[in-house]
Write a protein that holds these residues in place. Structure first.
Motif, mmCIF file in Angstrom:
data_model
loop_
_atom_site.group_PDB
_atom_site.id
_atom_site.type_symbol
_atom_site.label_atom_id
_atom_site.label_comp_id
_atom_site.label_asym_id
_atom_site.label_seq_id
_atom_site.Cartn_x
_atom_site.Cartn_y
_atom_site.Cartn_z
ATOM 1 N N ARG A 55 0.825 -1.204 0.000
ATOM 2 C CA ARG A 55 0.000 0.000 0.000
ATOM 3 C C ARG A 55 0.863 1.261 0.000
ATOM 4 O O ARG A 55 0.587 2.224 -0.728
ATOM 5 N N LEU A 63 2.245 1.735 -3.404
ATOM 6 C CA LEU A 63 1.218 2.262 -4.305
ATOM 7 C C LEU A 63 0.948 3.740 -4.041
ATOM 8 O O LEU A 63 0.692 4.515 -4.976
ATOM 9 N N GLU A 64 1.013 4.154 -2.772
ATOM 10 C CA GLU A 64 0.837 5.565 -2.446
ATOM 11 C C GLU A 64 1.935 6.398 -3.096
ATOM 12 O O GLU A 64 1.704 7.525 -3.552
ATOM 13 N N LEU A 76 3.341 5.722 -5.908
ATOM 14 C CA LEU A 76 3.011 5.822 -7.333
ATOM 15 C C LEU A 76 1.958 6.902 -7.570
ATOM 16 O O LEU A 76 1.947 7.551 -8.623
ATOM 17 N N ARG A 77 1.075 7.105 -6.601
ATOM 18 C CA ARG A 77 -0.017 8.071 -6.768
ATOM 19 C C ARG A 77 0.426 9.513 -6.570
ATOM 20 O O ARG A 77 -0.252 10.436 -6.998
ATOM 21 N N GLY A 78 1.545 9.721 -5.886
ATOM 22 C CA GLY A 78 1.993 11.091 -5.634
ATOM 23 C C GLY A 78 3.053 11.123 -4.562
ATOM 24 O O GLY A 78 3.451 10.090 -4.028
ATOM 25 N N TYR A 109 4.987 11.673 -1.005
ATOM 26 C CA TYR A 109 4.602 11.368 0.375
ATOM 27 C C TYR A 109 4.264 12.654 1.128
ATOM 28 O O TYR A 109 3.463 12.633 2.070
ATOM 29 N N HIS A 125 0.627 13.278 0.476
ATOM 30 C CA HIS A 125 -0.205 12.352 1.240
ATOM 31 C C HIS A 125 -0.307 12.787 2.699
ATOM 32 O O HIS A 125 -1.378 12.711 3.312
ATOM 33 N N ASP A 169 -8.992 -1.951 2.285
ATOM 34 C CA ASP A 169 -7.778 -1.982 1.479
ATOM 35 C C ASP A 169 -6.757 -2.962 2.060
ATOM 36 O O ASP A 169 -6.093 -3.711 1.316
ATOM 37 N N GLN A 216 9.944 10.820 -3.163
ATOM 38 C CA GLN A 216 8.947 9.947 -3.787
ATOM 39 C C GLN A 216 9.607 8.742 -4.456
ATOM 40 O O GLN A 216 9.192 7.594 -4.245
#
Length: 455
Positions: free
Chosen positions: A111, A114-115, A117-119, A121, A124, A144, A306
């Protein structure tokens, strides 16, 4: 009965054993155990345990496994008699429970990957008002976490179902070298960070007064971590050794495995603690969340965080899978040897059982404390203690004869090995078991309070 599988190459066995040893035990558990133990003070105790107890204990598990060519239940029964079959059952139980929560933790690392990959840290953390602890609490329980636990167990079952040579051996020949390369690269990068010196001081400069004052806490923690990270006391090395030929030098193989494992654990510390201190963080007693909270905050503050976070969390996922397949192999071998099941049915059926047992951990982290505390502080040490008694006192001549195969004349080593097992190692394990059991009572008390509140 079908002919028992064997390793295709010595390298395959070494990498499989190393892969089992280095997984989450080294990269997730070792840093937080070190932090909880005060840094370098814990490191000293851990290294002493590895050198003085880990090697003799690993040889003991090797001789039991190779002599019997069986899973832990059949191996201990054949080696010590029918009563020892039930002791072997404890190893299967350990494998089931340990992998059940291990899989959930591996899902956490997926997880966090994957976070990344989304943007970034940093972005987040902004969503959680800069609170990495709040982010950890949100990402590690719920739907999740359940889904990622499912996916990780499915991957583990798939590899083990393919067999020793076509599944486990092929997988670890890719994963373990990749893991080492990635960790070395991260350690070199961490060395270049401003403020990394504080991390090295915390990790590498022990205060021996601290060790003397806190030995009752450090001893069971170091013992549990040593056995956890070397995959001892859980039947893995017994099972893997059961696929070995008699011409294999067990002492050389054991030293190689321990050398790689200890080096990788040490390397993990050289990655984590410099990153912590460079980001202005000091490790506290954060337990299982330490690595997630600390590294997320660090990657949010560091240039290129990242990308580095992706590499780090991806590395741990690889390490986790290499260990998970060894744990599932223990219980799969039991189902094959003792129940006569086909490998794919054994891997699938046992994998499903393990998966179900792990589901509560995706609901509340109190179950992680409940499972991990019992396995780490009690059962791993107890399992190792039983093997030491079996090899050192019940059948030492059989053990020495088995160890000599592939080595030849043992000289005085056999006598030193057996007496090390018989007296000092057993004494230390008994003390560690007692202290660990006492500590576990606190966990049971916390769980009791949780039940009163939530039921």
């Amino acid at each position: 009965m079908a002919q028992r599988e064997t390793w295709a190459t010595r390298t395959g066995f070494i990498l499989a054993a190393v892969g089992s040893a280095v997984g989450l035990g080294n990269i997730w558990r070792f840093p937080f155990a070190t932090a909880d133990g005060g840094g370098a003070a814990f490191l000293v105790m851990y290294l002493l345990f590895i050198a003085l107890i880990g090697f003799p204990a690993m040889l003991a598990e090797f001789v039991v496994g190779r002599k019997s060519k069986r899973n832990p239940v059949g191996a201990l029964q054949e080696y010590g008699g029918d009563a020892w079959r039930y002791v072997g059952g404890i190893f299967v139980f350990i494998g089931v429970v340990l992998l059940s929560y291990y899989s959930v933790i591996a899902g956490w690392f997926i997880r966090y990957f994957l976070e990344g990959l989304r943007g970034s840290y940093a972005d987040h953390l902004t969503a959680y008002n800069g609170e990495a602890a709040a982010m950890f609490g949100d990402l590690t329980v719920g739907l999740d976490a359940f889904v990622l636990h499912t996916l990780f167990m499915a991957a583990t079952v798939g590899i083990v179902a393919l067999g020793v040579r076509q599944g486990i051996e092929l997988a670890v020949k890719v994963m373990v070298p990749a893991l080492i390369v990635l960790l070395v690269g991260l350690a070199v990068w961490a060395f270049t960070l401003d403020g990394a010196g504080g991390g090295y001081s915390y990790y590498l400069s022990p205060e021996f007064g601290t060790i003397a004052d806190n030995w009752t806490t450090l001893l069971p923690a170091a013992a549990g971590q040593a056995f956890f990270t070397l995959s001892l006391g859980m039947g893995v090395m017994i099972t893997y050794a059961s696929y070995l030929s008699e011409d294999r030098n067990l002492a050389t193989d054991g030293l190689t495995i321990i050398g790689f494992d200890t080096g990788i654990a040490f390397l993990a510390g050289l990655v984590v603690f410099p990153i912590f201190f460079s980001a202005g963080l000091e490790p506290g007693e954060g337990g299982p969340s330490t690595i997630f909270i600390g590294m997320t905050e660090a990657f949010a503050d560091i240039t290129g965080g990242q990308l580095l976070g992706l590499v780090f969390f991806g590395t741990v996922v690889v390490a986790a899978l290499s260990s998970a397949i060894s744990l599932l192999e223990v219980v799969t071998a039991y189902a094959i040897d003792e129940k006569g099941m086909e490998r794919w049915k054994a891997a699938g059926g046992m994998g499903l059982l393990i998966y179900v047992i792990g589901i509560p951990v995706t609901y509340d982290l109190i179950f992680l404390d409940l499972y991990d505390g019992f396995i780490d502080a009690v059962l791993l040490v107890f399992g190792a203690l039983m093997v030491m008694i079996l090899v050192g006192w019940i059948a030492p001549k059989v053990a020495v004869n088995e160890l000599s195969k592939g080595i030849g004349d043992l000289g005085s080593f056999d006598l030193a090995w057996i007496w090390a097992i018989r007296v000092p190692i057993i004494i230390v394990l008994v003390i560690s078991l007692y202290l660990g059991a006492v500590d576990y009572l606190d966990i049971l008390a916390d769980f009791s309070e949780w039940l009163d509140t939530n039921l």
